[in-house]
Motif scaffolding. Structure first.
Motif, short mmCIF file in Angstrom:
data_model
loop_
_atom_site.label_atom_id
_atom_site.label_comp_id
_atom_site.label_asym_id
_atom_site.label_seq_id
_atom_site.Cartn_x
_atom_site.Cartn_y
_atom_site.Cartn_z
N ARG A 1 0.82 -1.21 0.00
CA ARG A 1 0.00 0.00 0.00
C ARG A 1 0.86 1.26 0.00
N GLY A 2 0.36 2.28 -0.67
CA GLY A 2 1.04 3.56 -0.67
C GLY A 2 2.19 3.63 -1.65
N ASN A 3 2.70 4.85 -1.84
CA ASN A 3 3.83 5.08 -2.74
C ASN A 3 5.14 4.65 -2.07
N PHE A 4 6.06 4.23 -2.91
CA PHE A 4 7.36 3.76 -2.43
C PHE A 4 8.16 4.93 -1.87
N ASN A 5 8.86 4.67 -0.74
CA ASN A 5 9.66 5.71 -0.10
C ASN A 5 11.07 5.18 0.12
N ARG A 6 11.93 5.42 -0.87
CA ARG A 6 13.29 4.89 -0.85
C ARG A 6 14.09 5.40 0.34
N GLY A 7 14.06 6.70 0.57
CA GLY A 7 14.85 7.28 1.65
C GLY A 7 14.45 6.76 3.01
N MET A 8 13.15 6.63 3.24
CA MET A 8 12.67 6.16 4.54
C MET A 8 13.07 4.71 4.76
N LEU A 9 13.05 3.89 3.70
CA LEU A 9 13.47 2.50 3.84
C LEU A 9 14.95 2.42 4.19
N PHE A 10 15.77 3.30 3.65
CA PHE A 10 17.18 3.34 4.03
C PHE A 10 17.32 3.68 5.52
N ASN A 11 16.54 4.65 5.99
CA ASN A 11 16.59 5.00 7.41
C ASN A 11 16.20 3.81 8.29
N ILE A 12 15.16 3.10 7.89
CA ILE A 12 14.71 1.93 8.65
C ILE A 12 15.80 0.87 8.67
#
Length: 377
Positions: free
Chosen positions: A181-192
């Motif tokens: 669900r939702g748009n992909f968030n590359r930067g946030m996944l790197f933070n996670i």
């Protein structure tokens, strides 16, 4: 003492010495790290002396000289003797990894995960690996953002493990998958991935890596220099040129201290584009320099894929980035952690994120919110 007795003593001593040398050779052979071959035959596997640069994707590197070969064997024997007669501590790995081959002929075969696991029997659960005959100089977490790219992930894993093992890095691979669900968030996944990987090991270096990029030269070393490094400076789809000097996307390397200093990536970029330009601005804001290898070494092949929908707000977000660097990033990270699995080839981290969490700070209705208050760590 008779001459016969002296002769027998000398002969016994010589035999013992020969047996010891044989023992050392056997131990070296059995303890040597094995990695799948990237090249077609042993004749194609060549080694580059330290400091020599060969340009072009298909040129072979010069063969090892006799002196270089003897130095390499001497290092292995010295490392083994130190391990046998020391206190069980391995010596540091060489500053220049001895197994590098230079330009690579990557494999694009779609092997099953089971077959890939068979190729890398020395991996520990979670895609962890360290050299067996020396102590790695660098401890690296490789973080990969992911969604619906199974073919790319298998090709990536097939090549990247051999690539990293030749560099004698103590590493782990962390694949952070965003739910559908939702748009992909590359930067946030790197933070996670940064936050979650630190639960497994005290990494001092982080490589943030798109799944569709394959390095084409293993002299492109995946460890962290004094300043942040843009590793993917020359990509085939851009004709192996750097389009503009401030480009900082694809594959990036940060020390832990630097990534914390800039507060990581922005969490606001949903959809394609903008987060890499925002990242570069964060470096400038904190007076950090961007480093790159020569374009002849920092070469990558991009796997084919459909382009995501661009973020219509990306230019505005980049322009106003400095206003929120201190509040948008690691210290504002919120997500729902669905699952973590330590698979053979990588550690899988499955998360829910969406824009409503960032805008309103509310919890998802279908699960508890996993909130990381970075300042408290």
């Amino acid at each position: 003492m008779s001459m016969d007795h002296v002769f027998r003593v000398l002969l016994s001593a010589l035999a013992a010495l020969l047996l010891f040398q044989l023992f050392v050779y056997v131990i070296i052979a059995t303890r040597r790290t094995k990695t799948p071959k990237i090249y077609a035959s042993d004749d194609d596997v060549t080694f580059a002396p330290a400091g020599r640069v060969v340009t072009g994707p298909n040129r072979r590197l010069p063969k090892k000289t006799a002196a270089e070969g003897e130095a390499g064997e001497g290092w292995r024997i010295g490392a083994l003797l130190g391990w046998l007669f020391g206190r069980g501590e391995l010596p540091l790995c060489p500053a220049v990894p001895p197994y590098l081959v230079g330009p690579l002929d990557n494999s694009y075969s779609l092997l099953s995960y089971a077959r890939l696991a068979d190729l890398y029997p020395s991996l520990e659960p979670g895609g962890l690996w360290r050299p067996q005959n020396c102590s790695a100089r660098h401890r690296v977490a490789l973080v990969v953002p992911y969604r619906d790219r199974d073919d790319h992930l298998r090709i990536f894993l097939h090549n990247i493990h051999a690539f990293l093992q030749r560099q004698q890095i103590d590493y782990g691979i962390y694949v952070v998958e965003q739910s559908p669900r939702g748009n992909f968030n590359r930067g946030m996944l790197f933070n996670i991935g940064f936050i979650e990987s630190l639960r497994f090991a005290d990494y001092d270096c982080f490589v943030f890596h798109d799944v569709d990029l394959l390095p084409e030269d293993d002299r492109n070393l995946y460890w962290c220099p004094v300043m942040p490094r843009h590793l993917s400076a020359a990509v085939d789809t851009l004709f192996y040129k750097l389009p503009y000097a401030t480009l900082f996307g694809g594959v990036e390397a940060f020390t832990r201290d630097h990534f914390e200093l800039i507060n990581g990536f922005s969490n606001r970029f949903f959809g394609w584009g903008g987060e890499d330009d925002d990242l570069y601005q964060r470096l400038i804001f904190h007076k950090l320099n961007l480093t790159r290898y020569p374009l002849s070494i920092a070469r990558y092949r991009m796997l084919r894929h459909l382009k995501m929908n661009p973020n219509p707000r990306r230019l505005d977000l980049v322009q106003k980035g400095p206003e929120r660097f201190e509040q948008d990033g690691l210290n504002s990270l919120r997500y729902v952690l669905r699952s973590i699995e330590r698979r053979k080839l990588f550690t899988w981290i499955y998360v829910d994120i969406d824009e409503s969490i960032l805008s309103g700070g509310t919890k998802n209705e279908d699960g508890p919110s996993q909130t990381q208050e970075f300042a408290e760590r």
